[in-house]
Design a protein around this motif. Structure first.
Motif, PDB file in Angstrom:
ATOM      1  N   GLY A   1      47.620  41.463  40.614  1.00  0.00           N
ATOM      2  CA  GLY A   1      48.563  41.487  39.499  1.00  0.00           C
ATOM      3  C   GLY A   1      48.225  40.493  38.409  1.00  0.00           C
ATOM      4  N   GLY A   2      47.167  39.691  38.599  1.00  0.00           N
ATOM      5  CA  GLY A   2      46.816  38.675  37.617  1.00  0.00           C
ATOM      6  C   GLY A   2      46.215  39.273  36.340  1.00  0.00           C
ATOM      7  N   THR A   3      46.642  38.733  35.206  1.00  0.00           N
ATOM      8  CA  THR A   3      46.125  39.188  33.895  1.00  0.00           C
ATOM      9  C   THR A   3      45.602  38.027  33.066  1.00  0.00           C
ATOM     10  OG1 THR A   3      48.360  39.022  32.947  1.00  0.00           O
ATOM     11  CG2 THR A   3      47.689  41.172  33.810  1.00  0.00           C
ATOM     12  N   GLY A   4      45.338  36.865  33.689  1.00  0.00           N
ATOM     13  CA  GLY A   4      44.785  35.710  32.999  1.00  0.00           C
ATOM     14  C   GLY A   4      45.841  34.677  32.654  1.00  0.00           C
ATOM     15  N   PRO A   5      45.448  33.582  32.120  1.00  0.00           N
ATOM     16  CA  PRO A   5      44.041  33.277  31.830  1.00  0.00           C
ATOM     17  C   PRO A   5      43.290  32.630  32.992  1.00  0.00           C
ATOM     18  CG  PRO A   5      45.433  31.582  30.908  1.00  0.00           C
ATOM     19  CD  PRO A   5      46.354  32.595  31.519  1.00  0.00           C
ATOM     20  N   SER A   6      44.042  32.145  34.021  1.00  0.00           N
ATOM     21  CA  SER A   6      43.356  31.432  35.102  1.00  0.00           C
ATOM     22  C   SER A   6      42.992  32.341  36.270  1.00  0.00           C
ATOM     23  CB  SER A   6      44.244  30.293  35.612  1.00  0.00           C
ATOM     24  OG  SER A   6      45.481  30.801  36.092  1.00  0.00           O
ATOM     25  N   SER A   7      43.575  33.501  36.358  1.00  0.00           N
ATOM     26  CA  SER A   7      43.278  34.423  37.449  1.00  0.00           C
ATOM     27  C   SER A   7      43.489  35.853  36.980  1.00  0.00           C
ATOM     28  CB  SER A   7      44.173  34.128  38.661  1.00  0.00           C
ATOM     29  OG  SER A   7      45.538  34.293  38.323  1.00  0.00           O
ATOM     30  N   PHE A   8      42.773  36.773  37.638  1.00  0.00           N
ATOM     31  CA  PHE A   8      42.839  38.193  37.275  1.00  0.00           C
ATOM     32  C   PHE A   8      42.727  39.036  38.533  1.00  0.00           C
ATOM     33  CE2 PHE A   8      40.966  35.940  33.706  1.00  0.00           C
ATOM     34  CZ  PHE A   8      41.559  36.485  32.578  1.00  0.00           C
ATOM     35  N   ASP A   9      43.197  40.280  38.417  1.00  0.00           N
ATOM     36  CA  ASP A   9      42.748  41.298  39.363  1.00  0.00           C
ATOM     37  C   ASP A   9      41.776  42.188  38.603  1.00  0.00           C
ATOM     38  OD1 ASP A   9      44.305  42.941  37.764  1.00  0.00           O
ATOM     39  OD2 ASP A   9      45.833  43.344  39.284  1.00  0.00           O
ATOM     40  N   CYS A  10      41.238  43.233  39.248  1.00  0.00           N
ATOM     41  CA  CYS A  10      40.138  43.967  38.634  1.00  0.00           C
ATOM     42  C   CYS A  10      40.529  44.620  37.306  1.00  0.00           C
ATOM     43  CB  CYS A  10      39.586  45.010  39.598  1.00  0.00           C
ATOM     44  SG  CYS A  10      40.776  46.302  40.060  1.00  0.00           S
ATOM     45  N   SER A  11      41.649  45.318  37.265  1.00  0.00           N
ATOM     46  CA  SER A  11      42.058  45.985  36.033  1.00  0.00           C
ATOM     47  C   SER A  11      42.585  45.002  35.003  1.00  0.00           C
ATOM     48  CB  SER A  11      43.121  47.040  36.346  1.00  0.00           C
ATOM     49  OG  SER A  11      44.238  46.451  36.998  1.00  0.00           O
ATOM     50  N   GLY A  12      43.160  43.862  35.472  1.00  0.00           N
ATOM     51  CA  GLY A  12      43.615  42.839  34.537  1.00  0.00           C
ATOM     52  C   GLY A  12      42.458  42.232  33.770  1.00  0.00           C
ATOM     53  N   LEU A  13      41.311  42.022  34.447  1.00  0.00           N
ATOM     54  CA  LEU A  13      40.128  41.484  33.780  1.00  0.00           C
ATOM     55  C   LEU A  13      39.588  42.463  32.739  1.00  0.00           C
ATOM     56  CD1 LEU A  13      37.845  39.398  33.500  1.00  0.00           C
ATOM     57  CD2 LEU A  13      36.665  40.573  35.378  1.00  0.00           C
ATOM     58  N   VAL A  14      39.480  43.749  33.090  1.00  0.00           N
ATOM     59  CA  VAL A  14      38.964  44.753  32.151  1.00  0.00           C
ATOM     60  C   VAL A  14      39.884  44.857  30.932  1.00  0.00           C
ATOM     61  CG1 VAL A  14      38.477  47.203  31.856  1.00  0.00           C
ATOM     62  CG2 VAL A  14      37.793  46.043  33.963  1.00  0.00           C
ATOM     63  N   GLN A  15      41.179  44.861  31.153  1.00  0.00           N
ATOM     64  CA  GLN A  15      42.135  44.960  30.050  1.00  0.00           C
ATOM     65  C   GLN A  15      42.001  43.756  29.111  1.00  0.00           C
ATOM     66  OE1 GLN A  15      46.359  44.286  30.853  1.00  0.00           O
ATOM     67  NE2 GLN A  15      46.837  46.198  29.771  1.00  0.00           N
ATOM     68  N   ALA A  16      41.891  42.528  29.703  1.00  0.00           N
ATOM     69  CA  ALA A  16      41.769  41.319  28.893  1.00  0.00           C
ATOM     70  C   ALA A  16      40.456  41.299  28.113  1.00  0.00           C
ATOM     71  CB  ALA A  16      41.873  40.082  29.795  1.00  0.00           C
ATOM     72  N   ALA A  17      39.369  41.778  28.741  1.00  0.00           N
ATOM     73  CA  ALA A  17      38.068  41.795  28.051  1.00  0.00           C
ATOM     74  C   ALA A  17      38.095  42.738  26.852  1.00  0.00           C
ATOM     75  CB  ALA A  17      36.966  42.199  29.032  1.00  0.00           C
ATOM     76  N   TYR A  18      38.682  43.895  27.000  1.00  0.00           N
ATOM     77  CA  TYR A  18      38.743  44.855  25.894  1.00  0.00           C
ATOM     78  C   TYR A  18      39.702  44.386  24.804  1.00  0.00           C
ATOM     79  CZ  TYR A  18      35.697  48.618  27.345  1.00  0.00           C
ATOM     80  OH  TYR A  18      34.563  49.375  27.624  1.00  0.00           O
ATOM     81  N   ARG A  19      40.651  43.548  25.159  1.00  0.00           N
ATOM     82  CA  ARG A  19      41.552  43.012  24.143  1.00  0.00           C
ATOM     83  C   ARG A  19      40.779  42.132  23.151  1.00  0.00           C
ATOM     84  NH1 ARG A  19      44.882  40.338  27.313  1.00  0.00           N
ATOM     85  NH2 ARG A  19      46.100  42.202  27.842  1.00  0.00           N
ATOM     86  N   GLN A  20      39.664  41.522  23.631  1.00  0.00           N
ATOM     87  CA  GLN A  20      38.847  40.695  22.747  1.00  0.00           C
ATOM     88  C   GLN A  20      38.204  41.520  21.633  1.00  0.00           C
ATOM     89  OE1 GLN A  20      39.197  37.411  23.449  1.00  0.00           O
ATOM     90  NE2 GLN A  20      40.453  38.276  25.120  1.00  0.00           N
ATOM     91  N   ALA A  21      38.035  42.814  21.902  1.00  0.00           N
ATOM     92  CA  ALA A  21      37.453  43.710  20.892  1.00  0.00           C
ATOM     93  C   ALA A  21      38.542  44.466  20.136  1.00  0.00           C
ATOM     94  CB  ALA A  21      36.495  44.688  21.556  1.00  0.00           C
ATOM     95  N   GLY A  22      39.816  44.073  20.363  1.00  0.00           N
ATOM     96  CA  GLY A  22      40.911  44.730  19.662  1.00  0.00           C
ATOM     97  C   GLY A  22      41.260  46.094  20.217  1.00  0.00           C
ATOM     98  N   ILE A  23      40.881  46.340  21.453  1.00  0.00           N
ATOM     99  CA  ILE A  23      41.152  47.639  22.076  1.00  0.00           C
ATOM    100  C   ILE A  23      42.198  47.455  23.172  1.00  0.00           C
ATOM    101  CG2 ILE A  23      40.166  49.558  23.380  1.00  0.00           C
ATOM    102  CD1 ILE A  23      37.477  48.925  22.035  1.00  0.00           C
TER     103      ILE A  23
END
Length: 280
Positions: free
Chosen positions: A184-206
């Protein structure tokens, strides 16, 4: 025969001497008794005879009443004995019924406890197997590293470096390597698999969906032999994937694997994904 023979005699029959003697004795005794009584009454100096009266106890018994009372008592005792016997039988029946109910309740409780225990055991076993499967994808020795350039067809690598939005996604994903995996983690100190992908794409405005199932069908499907940095890798069926990660180029991916490994960078050959989609 004489002419006077048929005429009965008028003489009284003679009494026997014994009978006359008895009668004379009785008469003499009576006369003697009367004489003595007269003499006693005629003597003035004689003291009166004291008479003693004996009083007999008077028995005032009502036998009918006593018998009736005794019968009533006997009947009451019989009734009380019957009532006591019935109460004893009812108490025994109640004890027996209560014991049976208690035994049945205990058996049902035991069955329920056994079922709950079995369910917990099965759930724990399923979680253990899932964890072991996740660990097997991310632990162990590294396999042969794929070449980052001039890779043969079908190797799942590309030679072009990440640029633009893809570079922002890849750089963010690599910057999270070593952080903790938390369901259930979405950052910034911890993530689960989909939370990491979602946060990474947010950096590109997606903006991506939160769950891995939806992320696995968010873009256009691409072959594993034509991957580009920033593509989303998934494990399982498209639209119902159980794990996702980001392809970072050079035949590698970055993903939040499991609680024991956290966020890691791995070779594609270590745990080959089922498919990939391209959102960029």
């Amino acid at each position: 025969m004489s002419h006077t023979a048929h005429i009965p005699s008028h003489r009284k029959p003679r009494r026997s001497a014994s009978k006359l003697a008895v009668r004379a004795g009785v008469a003499g005794g009576v006369l003697s008794t009367l004489a003595m009584a007269g003499t006693a009454s005629a003597s003035p100096s004689a003291e009166p005879v004291a008479e003693t009266t004996l009083e007999m106890p008077v028995l005032n018994l009502d036998l009918g009443a006593d018998v009736s009372s005794a019968l009533t008592v006997a009947a009451e005792n019989t009734r009380l004995a019957a009532v006591e016997g019935e109460l004893t039988a009812q108490e025994e029946s109640a004890r027996t019924g209560a014991a049976a109910e208690a035994k049945q309740a205990k058996e049902e409780a035991q069955k329920k406890a056994d079922a709950e225990k079995a369910e917990k055991t099965a759930k724990a076993e399923a979680e253990r197997k899932a964890e072991a499967e996740r660990s097997s994808r991310s632990s162990g020795s590294e396999r042969t590293t794929l070449k980052s350039t001039a890779a043969p067809q079908g190797s799942g690598t590309v030679s072009a470096p990440a640029t633009g939005s893809a570079a922002a996604i890849v750089n963010f994903a690599r910057a999270q390597v070593g952080k903790a995996y938390v369901m259930g983690g979405t950052g910034p100190s911890s993530f689960d698999c989909s939370g990491l992908v979602q946060a990474a794409y947010r950096q590109a405005g997606i903006s991506l969906p939160r769950m891995s199932q939806a992320q696995s069908s968010a873009g256009t499907s691409v072959s594993l032999s034509a991957l580009q940095p920033g593509d989303i890798l998934y494990w399982g069926s498209k639209g119902s994937a159980y794990h996702v990660a980001i392809y970072v180029g050079g035949g590698k991916f970055v993903g939040a694997q499991n609680p024991s490994t956290g966020i890691v960078e791995r070779n594609l050959s270590y745990d080959k994904p089922t498919g990939a989609v391209r959102v960029l």
